[in-house]
Scaffold this motif. Structure first.
Motif, PDB file in Angstrom:
ATOM      1  N   LEU A 251       0.749  -1.583  -0.142  1.00 33.74           N
ATOM      2  CA  LEU A 251       0.180  -0.416  -0.766  1.00 33.74           C
ATOM      3  C   LEU A 251       1.011   1.299  -0.125  1.00 33.74           C
ATOM      4  CD1 LEU A 251      -2.957  -1.332   2.619  1.00 33.74           C
ATOM      5  CD2 LEU A 251      -2.403  -0.849   0.110  1.00 33.74           C
ATOM      6  N   MET A 252       1.730   1.167   1.145  1.00 36.50           N
ATOM      7  CA  MET A 252       2.867   2.424   0.768  1.00 36.50           C
ATOM      8  C   MET A 252       3.203   2.926  -0.350  1.00 36.50           C
ATOM      9  SD  MET A 252       4.982   2.043   4.302  1.00 36.50           S
ATOM     10  CE  MET A 252       4.049   2.115   6.089  1.00 36.50           C
ATOM     11  N   ASN A 253       3.438   1.886  -1.587  1.00 32.75           N
ATOM     12  CA  ASN A 253       3.745   1.947  -3.234  1.00 32.75           C
ATOM     13  C   ASN A 253       2.437   1.843  -4.165  1.00 32.75           C
ATOM     14  OD1 ASN A 253       6.057   1.834  -5.101  1.00 32.75           O
ATOM     15  ND2 ASN A 253       5.176   0.167  -5.610  1.00 32.75           N
ATOM     16  N   GLY A 254       1.564   2.854  -3.448  1.00 33.38           N
ATOM     17  CA  GLY A 254       0.296   2.746  -3.809  1.00 33.38           C
ATOM     18  C   GLY A 254      -0.091   3.950  -4.064  1.00 33.38           C
ATOM     19  N   GLU A 255      -1.095   4.877  -5.172  1.00 34.80           N
ATOM     20  CA  GLU A 255      -0.774   5.658  -5.421  1.00 34.80           C
ATOM     21  C   GLU A 255      -1.905   6.906  -4.095  1.00 34.80           C
ATOM     22  OE1 GLU A 255      -3.166   6.254  -9.389  1.00 34.80           O
ATOM     23  OE2 GLU A 255      -2.308   4.938 -10.109  1.00 34.80           O
ATOM     24  N   ASP A 256      -3.030   5.743  -3.442  1.00 41.47           N
ATOM     25  CA  ASP A 256      -3.335   6.693  -2.736  1.00 41.47           C
ATOM     26  C   ASP A 256      -2.737   7.092  -1.878  1.00 41.47           C
ATOM     27  OD1 ASP A 256      -5.877   6.244  -2.955  1.00 41.47           O
ATOM     28  OD2 ASP A 256      -6.676   4.867  -2.443  1.00 41.47           O
ATOM     29  N   TYR A 257      -1.821   6.014  -0.666  1.00 45.32           N
ATOM     30  CA  TYR A 257      -0.489   6.181   0.067  1.00 45.32           C
ATOM     31  C   TYR A 257       0.239   8.198  -0.884  1.00 45.32           C
ATOM     32  CZ  TYR A 257       3.292   5.868   3.593  1.00 45.32           C
ATOM     33  OH  TYR A 257       3.886   6.203   4.856  1.00 45.32           O
ATOM     34  N   ALA A 258       0.244   7.402  -1.969  1.00 42.15           N
ATOM     35  CA  ALA A 258       1.229   9.389  -2.012  1.00 42.15           C
ATOM     36  C   ALA A 258       0.611  10.747  -1.964  1.00 42.15           C
ATOM     37  CB  ALA A 258       1.860   9.121  -3.377  1.00 42.15           C
ATOM     38  N   GLU A 259      -0.876  10.422  -2.422  1.00 40.68           N
ATOM     39  CA  GLU A 259      -2.154  11.253  -2.679  1.00 40.68           C
ATOM     40  C   GLU A 259      -2.072  11.599  -1.181  1.00 40.68           C
ATOM     41  OE1 GLU A 259      -5.062  13.695  -3.474  1.00 40.68           O
ATOM     42  OE2 GLU A 259      -3.528  13.229  -4.663  1.00 40.68           O
ATOM     43  N   PHE A 260      -2.080  10.651  -0.495  1.00 42.12           N
ATOM     44  CA  PHE A 260      -2.693  11.802   1.099  1.00 42.12           C
ATOM     45  C   PHE A 260      -1.267  12.029   1.069  1.00 42.12           C
ATOM     46  CE2 PHE A 260      -0.915  11.331   5.409  1.00 42.12           C
ATOM     47  CZ  PHE A 260      -2.004  11.942   5.899  1.00 42.12           C
ATOM     48  N   HIS A 261      -0.674  11.948   0.596  1.00 42.26           N
ATOM     49  CA  HIS A 261       1.192  13.409   1.408  1.00 42.26           C
ATOM     50  C   HIS A 261       1.073  14.558   0.808  1.00 42.26           C
ATOM     51  CE1 HIS A 261       4.993  14.543   1.322  1.00 42.26           C
ATOM     52  NE2 HIS A 261       5.102  14.337   2.399  1.00 42.26           N
ATOM     53  N   ALA A 262       0.762  14.154  -0.972  1.00 40.65           N
ATOM     54  CA  ALA A 262       0.488  15.305  -1.447  1.00 40.65           C
ATOM     55  C   ALA A 262      -1.191  16.192  -0.540  1.00 40.65           C
ATOM     56  CB  ALA A 262       0.233  15.344  -2.872  1.00 40.65           C
ATOM     57  N   ALA A 263      -1.978  15.466  -0.465  1.00 46.97           N
ATOM     58  CA  ALA A 263      -3.195  16.445   0.280  1.00 46.97           C
ATOM     59  C   ALA A 263      -3.020  17.087   1.613  1.00 46.97           C
ATOM     60  CB  ALA A 263      -4.788  15.703   0.378  1.00 46.97           C
ATOM     61  N   PHE A 264      -1.967  16.462   2.071  1.00 49.67           N
ATOM     62  CA  PHE A 264      -1.904  17.397   3.109  1.00 49.67           C
ATOM     63  C   PHE A 264      -0.972  18.299   2.715  1.00 49.67           C
ATOM     64  CE2 PHE A 264       1.482  17.196   7.025  1.00 49.67           C
ATOM     65  CZ  PHE A 264       0.628  17.495   8.093  1.00 49.67           C
ATOM     66  N   SER A 265       0.096  18.375   2.203  1.00 45.90           N
ATOM     67  CA  SER A 265       1.418  19.561   2.022  1.00 45.90           C
ATOM     68  C   SER A 265       0.537  20.160   1.474  1.00 45.90           C
ATOM     69  CB  SER A 265       2.094  19.042   1.249  1.00 45.90           C
ATOM     70  OG  SER A 265       2.676  17.655   1.271  1.00 45.90           O
ATOM     71  N   GLU A 266      -0.659  20.453   0.215  1.00 49.10           N
ATOM     72  CA  GLU A 266      -1.097  21.327   0.067  1.00 49.10           C
ATOM     73  C   GLU A 266      -2.587  21.750   0.878  1.00 49.10           C
ATOM     74  OE1 GLU A 266      -1.915  19.131  -4.108  1.00 49.10           O
ATOM     75  OE2 GLU A 266      -0.030  19.012  -4.354  1.00 49.10           O
ATOM     76  N   LYS A 267      -2.133  21.434   1.619  1.00 52.64           N
ATOM     77  CA  LYS A 267      -3.636  21.362   2.909  1.00 52.64           C
ATOM     78  C   LYS A 267      -5.030  21.003   2.383  1.00 52.64           C
ATOM     79  CE  LYS A 267      -1.480  24.128   5.621  1.00 52.64           C
ATOM     80  NZ  LYS A 267       0.698  24.453   5.329  1.00 52.64           N
ATOM     81  N   ARG A 268      -5.219  20.544   1.756  1.00 56.28           N
ATOM     82  CA  ARG A 268      -6.501  20.198   0.925  1.00 56.28           C
ATOM     83  C   ARG A 268      -7.365  18.648   1.090  1.00 56.28           C
ATOM     84  NH1 ARG A 268      -5.410  16.427  -3.358  1.00 56.28           N
ATOM     85  NH2 ARG A 268      -3.889  16.376  -4.229  1.00 56.28           N
ATOM     86  N   ALA A 269      -8.553  18.602   1.138  1.00 53.21           N
ATOM     87  CA  ALA A 269      -8.839  16.918   1.221  1.00 53.21           C
ATOM     88  C   ALA A 269      -8.171  16.122   0.219  1.00 53.21           C
ATOM     89  CB  ALA A 269     -10.253  16.548   1.221  1.00 53.21           C
ATOM     90  N   PRO A 270      -8.025  14.180   0.521  1.00 48.97           N
ATOM     91  CA  PRO A 270      -7.176  13.654  -0.492  1.00 48.97           C
ATOM     92  C   PRO A 270      -8.851  13.604  -1.622  1.00 48.97           C
ATOM     93  CG  PRO A 270      -6.873  12.767   1.656  1.00 48.97           C
ATOM     94  CD  PRO A 270      -7.441  13.937   2.180  1.00 48.97           C
ATOM     95  N   LYS A 271      -8.146  12.812  -2.884  1.00 49.08           N
ATOM     96  CA  LYS A 271      -8.920  12.900  -3.479  1.00 49.08           C
ATOM     97  C   LYS A 271      -8.764  10.670  -4.076  1.00 49.08           C
ATOM     98  CE  LYS A 271      -8.753  17.470  -6.045  1.00 49.08           C
ATOM     99  NZ  LYS A 271      -8.826  17.726  -7.331  1.00 49.08           N
ATOM    100  N   TRP A 272      -9.586   9.829  -2.907  1.00 44.82           N
ATOM    101  CA  TRP A 272      -8.811   9.152  -3.196  1.00 44.82           C
ATOM    102  C   TRP A 272      -9.141   8.428  -4.600  1.00 44.82           C
ATOM    103  CZ3 TRP A 272      -5.711   8.013   0.648  1.00 44.82           C
ATOM    104  CH2 TRP A 272      -6.250   8.781   2.135  1.00 44.82           C
ATOM    105  N   GLN A 273      -8.420   7.491  -5.139  1.00 47.08           N
ATOM    106  CA  GLN A 273      -8.254   6.043  -6.251  1.00 47.08           C
ATOM    107  C   GLN A 273      -9.024   4.949  -6.209  1.00 47.08           C
ATOM    108  OE1 GLN A 273      -8.717   8.077  -9.524  1.00 47.08           O
ATOM    109  NE2 GLN A 273      -8.575  10.282  -7.426  1.00 47.08           N
ATOM    110  N   GLY A 274      -8.608   4.571  -4.900  1.00 47.22           N
ATOM    111  CA  GLY A 274      -8.722   3.083  -4.699  1.00 47.22           C
ATOM    112  C   GLY A 274      -7.344   1.962  -5.193  1.00 47.22           C
ATOM    113  N   ARG A 275      -6.480   3.164  -5.243  1.00 44.00           N
ATOM    114  CA  ARG A 275      -4.726   2.254  -6.112  1.00 44.00           C
ATOM    115  C   ARG A 275      -3.616   2.807  -5.149  1.00 44.00           C
ATOM    116  NH1 ARG A 275      -7.312   3.982 -11.291  1.00 44.00           N
ATOM    117  NH2 ARG A 275      -6.035   5.781 -10.731  1.00 44.00           N
TER     118      ARG A 275
END
Length: 275
Positions: A251-275
């Motif tokens: 899961l750490m190699n997945g898109e959602d994990y990276a999306e969480f970090h990007a969303a946190f850094s940009e101060k927005r809600a994550p856009k989960w893809q289920g991948r």
């Protein structure tokens, strides 16, 4: 369940239940209100095959299992199933009982959360279907009854003797499966059988709200959490933590994990893809 389809085409024509799918949420309604949604041979088979089909499609991210009319499900139809089984031989009976167990396995093994929306009676096989769900949301009218011993059969039907002690503990499970007495919603909540007790008439609404929350969330994380909860029930700790480690690495190699970090850094809600 494998996502790879066979030659058979998907169908939307389920004769023994009603299916709606909207924005990643499937609602499966047992729709024999005149019989308190009693299950037939066809209803069991439809549930088994529908869950497998939805699992392969991978478009459903949460499923609500509900019952139309005055109750959730009164169990196996006395005439259509109990009457018919009296004339079956041992091989036929084994096939039938294996099929009912396959429905429970399908609920536990499908890659999306299943929410049972409960009101009125959930008896016999209906109680086990609710038990197999990931969440059980009920209003005060709901009552469970594991009735198998009352018809002269083992209380350990459809995996009940495996699942129920793991939900409510061995003591409560022994009482419920051995005696078959009804358990009303308030007691079910007290012993841990319910995920949530709602106000009167709000179980379907709250189940839909939870399904929407789950469908909008990190679907792959939810799927792997469900898989681990089921797989690790019988594992020693060393095997369980190793499986956890392998799962997290994937899961750490997945898109959602990276999306969480990007969303946190940009101060927005994550856009989960289920991948």
């Amino acid at each position: 369940m494998s996502p790879f389809p066979s030659s058979a085409s998907p169908t939307e024509n389920w004769r023994h239940l009603r299916l709606t799918v909207a924005d990643g949420v499937a609602t499966v309604t047992l729709a024999r209100p005149e019989k308190l949604n009693a299950l037939t041979f066809g209803a069991y088979a439809d549930l088994r095959d529908l869950l497998a089909e939805l699992s392969r499609e991978r478009s459903v991210r949460a499923l609500v299992l509900a019952g139309e009319g005055r109750g959730f499900c009164s169990g196996g139809d006395v005439d259509d199933i109990i009457g018919a089984t009296l004339s079956m031989n041992t091989a036929e009976l084994l096939d039938f009982n294996r099929m009912t167990g396959q429905v429970v396995r399908a609920i536990r093994e499908c890659p999306f959360p299943v929410i049972a929306a409960l009101h009125g009676v959930a008896a016999g096989a209906g109680a086990v279907l609710a038990l197999a769900a990931d969440f059980r949301i009920a209003d005060p009218s709901a009552r469970f009854a594991f009735l198998f011993t009352k018809v002269g059969l083992s209380g350990g039907d459809m995996g009940a003797a495996y699942l129920l002690p793991r939900v409510v503990g061995l003591g409560h499970a022994t009482r419920l499966l051995m005696l078959g007495d009804p358990v009303r919603a308030t007691e079910a909540e007290r012993i841990g059988l319910l995920s949530e007790l709602t106000d009167e008439g709000r179980a379907d609404e709250r189940a839909a709200e939870l399904a929407r929350r789950l469908a909008d969330g990190p679907a792959l994380a939810y799927a792997q959490t469900k898989a681990l909860l089921t797989a690790e029930l019988d594992m020693p700790l060393a095997a369980a933590v190793e499986m956890d480690a392998a799962t997290q690495a994937l899961l750490m190699n997945g898109e959602d994990y990276a999306e969480f970090h990007a969303a946190f850094s940009e101060k927005r809600a994550p856009k989960w893809q289920g991948r």
